[in-house]
Design a protein around this motif. Sequence first.
Motif, PDB file in Angstrom:
ATOM      1  N   UNK A  70      20.375  -6.445 -50.700  1.00 52.79           N
ATOM      2  CA  UNK A  70      19.723  -7.436 -49.832  1.00 52.79           C
ATOM      3  C   UNK A  70      18.766  -8.335 -50.597  1.00 52.79           C
ATOM      4  N   UNK A  71      18.749  -8.216 -51.942  1.00 54.25           N
ATOM      5  CA  UNK A  71      17.839  -8.993 -52.800  1.00 54.25           C
ATOM      6  C   UNK A  71      16.382  -8.767 -52.410  1.00 54.25           C
ATOM      7  N   UNK A  72      16.074  -7.524 -52.071  1.00 53.41           N
ATOM      8  CA  UNK A  72      14.718  -7.158 -51.662  1.00 53.41           C
ATOM      9  C   UNK A  72      14.172  -6.074 -52.591  1.00 53.41           C
ATOM     10  N   UNK A  73      14.528  -6.157 -53.881  1.00 51.74           N
ATOM     11  CA  UNK A  73      14.120  -5.141 -54.846  1.00 51.74           C
ATOM     12  C   UNK A  73      13.795  -5.827 -56.169  1.00 51.74           C
ATOM     13  N   UNK A  74      12.948  -5.183 -56.954  1.00 53.36           N
ATOM     14  CA  UNK A  74      12.586  -5.761 -58.248  1.00 53.36           C
ATOM     15  C   UNK A  74      13.797  -5.889 -59.176  1.00 53.36           C
ATOM     16  N   UNK A  75      14.829  -5.065 -58.965  1.00 58.45           N
ATOM     17  CA  UNK A  75      16.057  -5.153 -59.742  1.00 58.45           C
ATOM     18  C   UNK A  75      16.952  -6.211 -59.103  1.00 58.45           C
ATOM     19  N   UNK A  76      17.222  -7.266 -59.833  1.00 62.63           N
ATOM     20  CA  UNK A  76      18.002  -8.399 -59.326  1.00 62.63           C
ATOM     21  C   UNK A  76      19.451  -8.251 -59.783  1.00 62.63           C
ATOM     22  N   UNK A  77      20.292  -7.685 -58.920  1.00 63.47           N
ATOM     23  CA  UNK A  77      21.695  -7.475 -59.264  1.00 63.47           C
ATOM     24  C   UNK A  77      22.411  -8.817 -59.359  1.00 63.47           C
ATOM     25  N   UNK A  78      23.230  -8.979 -60.413  1.00 59.49           N
ATOM     26  CA  UNK A  78      23.918 -10.246 -60.599  1.00 59.49           C
ATOM     27  C   UNK A  78      25.293 -10.089 -61.192  1.00 59.49           C
TER      28      UNK A  78
ATOM     29  N   UNK B   2      28.415   7.235 -41.900  1.00 60.61           N
ATOM     30  CA  UNK B   2      27.728   6.277 -42.761  1.00 60.61           C
ATOM     31  C   UNK B   2      28.654   5.183 -43.283  1.00 60.61           C
ATOM     32  N   UNK B   3      29.919   5.196 -42.862  1.00 61.04           N
ATOM     33  CA  UNK B   3      30.909   4.301 -43.448  1.00 61.04           C
ATOM     34  C   UNK B   3      30.489   2.833 -43.360  1.00 61.04           C
ATOM     35  N   UNK B   4      30.099   2.371 -42.185  1.00 58.53           N
ATOM     36  CA  UNK B   4      29.761   0.958 -42.020  1.00 58.53           C
ATOM     37  C   UNK B   4      28.577   0.559 -42.887  1.00 58.53           C
ATOM     38  N   UNK B   5      27.573   1.421 -42.956  1.00 60.51           N
ATOM     39  CA  UNK B   5      26.390   1.108 -43.761  1.00 60.51           C
ATOM     40  C   UNK B   5      26.750   1.005 -45.238  1.00 60.51           C
ATOM     41  N   UNK B   6      27.598   1.926 -45.708  1.00 55.55           N
ATOM     42  CA  UNK B   6      27.995   1.907 -47.128  1.00 55.55           C
ATOM     43  C   UNK B   6      28.828   0.668 -47.434  1.00 55.55           C
ATOM     44  N   UNK B   7      29.787   0.355 -46.571  1.00 55.91           N
ATOM     45  CA  UNK B   7      30.627  -0.821 -46.816  1.00 55.91           C
ATOM     46  C   UNK B   7      29.804  -2.106 -46.778  1.00 55.91           C
ATOM     47  N   UNK B   8      28.763  -2.127 -45.950  1.00 58.53           N
ATOM     48  CA  UNK B   8      27.887  -3.293 -45.895  1.00 58.53           C
ATOM     49  C   UNK B   8      27.163  -3.481 -47.240  1.00 58.53           C
ATOM     50  N   UNK B   9      26.713  -2.365 -47.826  1.00 56.23           N
ATOM     51  CA  UNK B   9      26.050  -2.439 -49.134  1.00 56.23           C
ATOM     52  C   UNK B   9      27.046  -2.889 -50.205  1.00 56.23           C
ATOM     53  N   UNK B  10      28.264  -2.316 -50.181  1.00 51.20           N
ATOM     54  CA  UNK B  10      29.287  -2.697 -51.165  1.00 51.20           C
ATOM     55  C   UNK B  10      29.577  -4.193 -51.073  1.00 51.20           C
ATOM     56  N   UNK B  11      29.754  -4.692 -49.850  1.00 47.84           N
ATOM     57  CA  UNK B  11      30.035  -6.114 -49.675  1.00 47.84           C
ATOM     58  C   UNK B  11      28.886  -6.979 -50.185  1.00 47.84           C
ATOM     59  N   UNK B  12      27.643  -6.530 -49.920  1.00 52.18           N
ATOM     60  CA  UNK B  12      26.489  -7.286 -50.406  1.00 52.18           C
ATOM     61  C   UNK B  12      26.440  -7.341 -51.924  1.00 52.18           C
ATOM     62  N   UNK B  13      26.754  -6.239 -52.580  1.00 51.33           N
ATOM     63  CA  UNK B  13      26.757  -6.199 -54.046  1.00 51.33           C
ATOM     64  C   UNK B  13      27.870  -7.067 -54.621  1.00 51.33           C
ATOM     65  N   UNK B  14      29.045  -7.031 -53.986  1.00 49.26           N
ATOM     66  CA  UNK B  14      30.158  -7.855 -54.449  1.00 49.26           C
ATOM     67  C   UNK B  14      29.828  -9.339 -54.333  1.00 49.26           C
ATOM     68  N   UNK B  15      29.147  -9.735 -53.265  1.00 51.09           N
ATOM     69  CA  UNK B  15      28.762 -11.137 -53.091  1.00 51.09           C
ATOM     70  C   UNK B  15      27.804 -11.583 -54.193  1.00 51.09           C
TER      71      UNK B  15
END
Length: 563
Positions: free
Chosen positions: A324-332, A347-360
């Motif tokens: 969610x870009x809300x951490x000191x570590x800026x994934x890119x 937890x499936x939906x929550x995990x897939x939401x995180x995966x999609x956010x990281x892929x974006x």
Amino acid sequence: MTQTAMSRLVTPPELTDGTMRIVPLGGLGEVGRNMAVFELNGKLLIIDCGVLFPEEHQPGVDLILPDFTYIEDRLDDIVAIVLTHGHEDHIGAVPYLLKRRADIPLVGSQLTLALIEAKLTEHRIKPYTLTVTEGQIERLGPFECEFVAVNHSIPDALAVFLRTEAGNVLHTGDFKMDQLPLDGRITDLRSFARLGEEGVDLLMVDSTNADVPGFTTAEREIGPTLEGIFGSADKRIIVASFSSHVHRVQQVLDAAEKEGRQVALVGRSMVRNMNIAAKLGYLSVPEGILVDIKNVGNIPDHKIVLMCTGSQGEPMAALSRMANKDHRVDVGSGDTVILASSLIPGNENAVFRVINGLLKLGAEVIHKGSATVHVSGHAAGGELLYCYNILQPANVMPVHGETRHLIANARLAADTGIEKQNILVTDDGSVVDLVGGKARIVGEVDCGYVYVDGSTVGEITDADLKDRRILGDEGFISIITVVNRSTGKIVTGPEIHARGFAEDDTVFDEVIPKINAALEDAVMSSNDHTTHQLQQAVRRVVGTWVNKRYRRRPMIIPVVLEA
């Protein structure tokens, strides 16, 4: 026919001397919240006391506890809480029970007690503890407890064998049969065989992977996979796992050392647990490999690994905040993220939401479905069959798992020749009595969810959660109106406000005449009407209109004042 839990609440009979009563208060029909109460001759022994993590349909809830109602009037009768291992779903609720009686002894292995003691420090509770090891026998009230080494995804896990006048019970805790574990500590099948020869009247056995055929993959097979990923990654590597998974962290440290990378632990629970594991010798940390997260910016991207929490999509965990870009570590772009855990059901939906956010964000995401980056800590069907054949229990009670897991485990037991009437498929709150080598379901006790919401425990109800879901999904509408008590004429209003329903409040213009007419009718039809009756009239009109016009069911809050 397999014994199953009763479909309606049946009060169990009064317990007689010499009969042992077993009441699971969590962990059956769910993966989490594990807790079982054993009663004999007026004394209680508890095995495990864990939490369940909330799902999306439980907004605002932090944790879910076992329902302590069954034992709340008998806290002084508890002789001990035996903890099979240090996972949150087995120890997480201990602080909430000790707040009711702080001197209940805690019994467990060295690592398990160290993890719960650290947690209790945050709650300002100093516990009474008894450290035990495999092969040790302790008398706890009328229960003689022998502890047996089992292999799991956390070191120092134990099964518990209870010897009593009512019969012998083996509770496996969570376990698997990894024959080449990283720490060399295998499930002690020799002791299982010895206990089987002595006689197991009731086997309470882990069911989580009962519907998975064959055998669980060995933990050490993950090492080469991690080394390959680390060797080919050009930028930062982020590995997400459970904060208590010592073996996984060890493999990450080993792979990082081999590839010349340093490791930063991210997340308070991860740092705390790994410091405990290293101090006690369960985690081997190569010299100079760990760095503080604050100094990560000074290290080249191709020289750093971040080991963090959040593999289950927990919204406040490090990985979710990174997505969610809300951490000191800026994934890119170019970063590699490894989810080194399996999905906990729900937890499936929550995990897939995180995966999609990281892929974006441009990261490459590797998970169990695409590479061998995780193996289960629970015995698969083939391993369970070995247990049944070695132990040859008289009665079986599958534990730890959803209903489908419990039923699959029951079928395995039946396949090995255990009589179906001696296999008990139960629910949380089921009451099982063991006497004379026979185990029977004799009733049920009320056993619900207890929600932790911020600093409150047990004050949030299912009705409150339903209101939260409605507010989140459908929005709400408030209608404020002042009417003349005598004539029913509108003095002021209706003033309508909405949130989460419509951007423009003018959509309500067409329903305002209907509200006016309904209020006038309600006032004129009865001289002794109440404000509540007027409010209900408004709610019916607005609710019917919204449902027909928009096919929505928002929360409707009418306020009617009489002048």
